[in-house]
Design a protein around this motif. Sequence first.
Motif, PDB file in Angstrom:
ATOM      1  N   SER A  99       0.834  -1.201   0.000  1.00  0.00           N
ATOM      2  CA  SER A  99       0.000   0.000   0.000  1.00  0.00           C
ATOM      3  C   SER A  99       0.870   1.253   0.000  1.00  0.00           C
ATOM      4  O   SER A  99       1.737   1.419   0.860  1.00  0.00           O
ATOM      5  CB  SER A  99      -0.909   0.023   1.230  1.00  0.00           C
ATOM      6  N   SER A 100       0.594   2.143  -0.944  1.00  0.00           N
ATOM      7  CA  SER A 100       1.368   3.393  -0.995  1.00  0.00           C
ATOM      8  C   SER A 100       1.081   4.271   0.209  1.00  0.00           C
ATOM      9  O   SER A 100       1.883   5.132   0.567  1.00  0.00           O
ATOM     10  CB  SER A 100       1.032   4.155  -2.281  1.00  0.00           C
ATOM     11  N   LYS A 101      -0.078   4.052   0.857  1.00  0.00           N
ATOM     12  CA  LYS A 101      -0.464   4.867   2.001  1.00  0.00           C
ATOM     13  C   LYS A 101       0.433   4.627   3.220  1.00  0.00           C
ATOM     14  O   LYS A 101       0.674   5.527   4.019  1.00  0.00           O
ATOM     15  CB  LYS A 101      -1.915   4.573   2.401  1.00  0.00           C
ATOM     16  N   THR A 102       0.893   3.402   3.376  1.00  0.00           N
ATOM     17  CA  THR A 102       1.608   3.060   4.606  1.00  0.00           C
ATOM     18  C   THR A 102       3.010   2.486   4.398  1.00  0.00           C
ATOM     19  O   THR A 102       3.852   2.615   5.272  1.00  0.00           O
ATOM     20  CB  THR A 102       0.791   2.042   5.438  1.00  0.00           C
ATOM     21  N   ASP A 103       3.253   1.840   3.262  1.00  0.00           N
ATOM     22  CA  ASP A 103       4.558   1.204   3.032  1.00  0.00           C
ATOM     23  C   ASP A 103       5.717   2.196   3.178  1.00  0.00           C
ATOM     24  O   ASP A 103       6.753   1.876   3.768  1.00  0.00           O
ATOM     25  CB  ASP A 103       4.619   0.569   1.644  1.00  0.00           C
ATOM     26  N   TYR A 104       5.527   3.387   2.624  1.00  0.00           N
ATOM     27  CA  TYR A 104       6.630   4.356   2.658  1.00  0.00           C
ATOM     28  C   TYR A 104       6.930   4.809   4.083  1.00  0.00           C
ATOM     29  O   TYR A 104       8.085   5.083   4.430  1.00  0.00           O
ATOM     30  CB  TYR A 104       6.316   5.564   1.763  1.00  0.00           C
ATOM     31  N   LEU A 105       5.904   4.871   4.933  1.00  0.00           N
ATOM     32  CA  LEU A 105       6.124   5.246   6.336  1.00  0.00           C
ATOM     33  C   LEU A 105       6.886   4.152   7.072  1.00  0.00           C
ATOM     34  O   LEU A 105       7.781   4.439   7.874  1.00  0.00           O
ATOM     35  CB  LEU A 105       4.786   5.519   7.030  1.00  0.00           C
ATOM     36  N   VAL A 106       6.534   2.900   6.817  1.00  0.00           N
ATOM     37  CA  VAL A 106       7.249   1.778   7.442  1.00  0.00           C
ATOM     38  C   VAL A 106       8.722   1.835   7.056  1.00  0.00           C
ATOM     39  O   VAL A 106       9.619   1.726   7.911  1.00  0.00           O
ATOM     40  CB  VAL A 106       6.628   0.428   7.023  1.00  0.00           C
ATOM     41  N   ARG A 107       8.998   2.011   5.756  1.00  0.00           N
ATOM     42  CA  ARG A 107      10.396   2.082   5.305  1.00  0.00           C
ATOM     43  C   ARG A 107      11.116   3.291   5.905  1.00  0.00           C
ATOM     44  O   ARG A 107      12.292   3.201   6.264  1.00  0.00           O
ATOM     45  CB  ARG A 107      10.445   2.143   3.773  1.00  0.00           C
ATOM     46  N   ARG A 108      10.404   4.397   6.036  1.00  0.00           N
ATOM     47  CA  ARG A 108      11.025   5.596   6.602  1.00  0.00           C
ATOM     48  C   ARG A 108      11.391   5.388   8.067  1.00  0.00           C
ATOM     49  O   ARG A 108      12.458   5.808   8.510  1.00  0.00           O
ATOM     50  CB  ARG A 108      10.076   6.793   6.465  1.00  0.00           C
ATOM     51  N   TYR A 109      10.509   4.739   8.804  1.00  0.00           N
ATOM     52  CA  TYR A 109      10.794   4.500  10.226  1.00  0.00           C
ATOM     53  C   TYR A 109      11.909   3.472  10.419  1.00  0.00           C
ATOM     54  O   TYR A 109      12.575   3.463  11.454  1.00  0.00           O
ATOM     55  CB  TYR A 109       9.523   4.070  10.959  1.00  0.00           C
ATOM     56  N   VAL A 110      12.102   2.606   9.430  1.00  0.00           N
ATOM     57  CA  VAL A 110      13.235   1.667   9.476  1.00  0.00           C
ATOM     58  C   VAL A 110      14.539   2.421   9.265  1.00  0.00           C
ATOM     59  O   VAL A 110      15.516   2.215   9.994  1.00  0.00           O
ATOM     60  CB  VAL A 110      13.081   0.560   8.413  1.00  0.00           C
ATOM     61  N   SER A 111      14.556   3.291   8.294  1.00  0.00           N
ATOM     62  CA  SER A 111      15.800   3.995   7.947  1.00  0.00           C
ATOM     63  C   SER A 111      16.076   5.207   8.833  1.00  0.00           C
ATOM     64  O   SER A 111      17.224   5.617   8.997  1.00  0.00           O
ATOM     65  CB  SER A 111      15.764   4.441   6.481  1.00  0.00           C
ATOM     66  N   LYS A 112      15.021   5.755   9.433  1.00  0.00           N
ATOM     67  CA  LYS A 112      15.174   6.957  10.262  1.00  0.00           C
ATOM     68  C   LYS A 112      14.451   6.783  11.596  1.00  0.00           C
ATOM     69  O   LYS A 112      13.356   7.305  11.807  1.00  0.00           O
ATOM     70  CB  LYS A 112      14.635   8.177   9.526  1.00  0.00           C
ATOM     71  N   PRO A 113      15.067   6.040  12.508  1.00  0.00           N
ATOM     72  CA  PRO A 113      14.415   5.792  13.802  1.00  0.00           C
ATOM     73  C   PRO A 113      14.093   7.063  14.580  1.00  0.00           C
ATOM     74  O   PRO A 113      13.122   7.092  15.329  1.00  0.00           O
ATOM     75  CB  PRO A 113      15.428   4.920  14.553  1.00  0.00           C
ATOM     76  N   SER A 114      14.888   8.106  14.375  1.00  0.00           N
ATOM     77  CA  SER A 114      14.611   9.359  15.081  1.00  0.00           C
ATOM     78  C   SER A 114      13.290   9.958  14.612  1.00  0.00           C
ATOM     79  O   SER A 114      12.571  10.593  15.400  1.00  0.00           O
ATOM     80  CB  SER A 114      15.747  10.358  14.862  1.00  0.00           C
ATOM     81  N   GLU A 115      12.942   9.749  13.352  1.00  0.00           N
ATOM     82  CA  GLU A 115      11.654  10.231  12.845  1.00  0.00           C
ATOM     83  C   GLU A 115      10.508   9.436  13.449  1.00  0.00           C
ATOM     84  O   GLU A 115       9.448   9.988  13.742  1.00  0.00           O
ATOM     85  CB  GLU A 115      11.604  10.154  11.319  1.00  0.00           C
ATOM     86  N   PHE A 116      10.717   8.131  13.608  1.00  0.00           N
ATOM     87  CA  PHE A 116       9.701   7.323  14.287  1.00  0.00           C
ATOM     88  C   PHE A 116       9.467   7.856  15.695  1.00  0.00           C
ATOM     89  O   PHE A 116       8.324   8.069  16.103  1.00  0.00           O
ATOM     90  CB  PHE A 116      10.117   5.851  14.329  1.00  0.00           C
ATOM     91  N   PHE A 117      10.542   8.087  16.436  1.00  0.00           N
ATOM     92  CA  PHE A 117      10.403   8.587  17.805  1.00  0.00           C
ATOM     93  C   PHE A 117       9.661   9.921  17.827  1.00  0.00           C
ATOM     94  O   PHE A 117       8.763  10.141  18.652  1.00  0.00           O
ATOM     95  CB  PHE A 117      11.781   8.741  18.450  1.00  0.00           C
TER      96      PHE A 117
END
Length: 318
Positions: A269-287
């Motif tokens: 899903s384009s709605k959520t896949d990119y967020l999952v990948r972003r939080y993997v590569s940028k944990p500070s953004e997840f926090f």
Amino acid sequence: MASSYNLFCLTLIIASVCTVAHCKLSPNYYSSKCPKSLSIVKSSVIAAIKKETRIGASLLRLHFHDCFVNGCDGSVLLDDTAKFTGEKMAAPNNNSARGFNVVDKIKANLEKECPGVVSCADILALAARDSVEYLGGPSWTVGLGRRDSTTASIAAANASIPAPSLNLSAIISKFKAQGLSVKDMVALAGSHTIGFARCVQFRSRIYNDSNIDASFAKSLKSKCPKSGSDNNLAKLDAVSQTHFDNFYYKNLLEKKGLLHSDQELYKGSSKTDYLVRRYVSKPSEFFSDFAESMIKMGKIKVLTGSKGEVRINCRKVN
């Protein structure tokens, strides 16, 4: 004349803004009423987690399940009465929601210090933040001043709390109903980097889903047979279930989300896949996003001012 008109318009704007309940929350709400309240909650939470690490995830989940049912009002803590059936027996909570005794202990400690001042709803909001922070996650400023409900709703709990079997569109709908965005949903799902789930919550996934790592599914079948053993536990994050980090999202990339609803966040899903990948590569953004979304969630339909009450015992109305 013009200045009087402008002043009138400004007054109307301020009045309309302040009809939104959460505008009344303040991190300094207890500064004079109960100055030691925040430290009492934090020390009690840390003591509970040191005794049982899992309790941190349980306290975080209580706040989530509270806010999704008619707002962050402490209703999840109420026991059944002759007048209403509480939310503890609702499907998402029965044999699952826990940490009530810890909340009782925190409340008792606060009642000794400043009787009748700190609400149970605020205890849940603070305990969630303190749990996440102590387990290695982000911290955030908790607005305070929530008051407690005088009733609960098992029907609303069954209807409003997202079930682990839901597909992506249904999950998005549940969050949207609470005023939470897709980004809020994906960020808040990261709370599953700590804690456990029961066999009954992931059985269908490991036997029926195709979007799952085969070896991962096989490893879970011994804990969760096709029938029975409903309450057997598995880690929501098999890698670091006692540490708040971004491994939850890394697991999704490998099709190792424990719950069906978890893996729905990463399945094309384009709605959520990119967020999952972003939080993997940028944990500070997840926090950062997690903290922001927790603040937003903590403001859902709060009771303030003369609405509700401050319960003396979190399990029952005064």
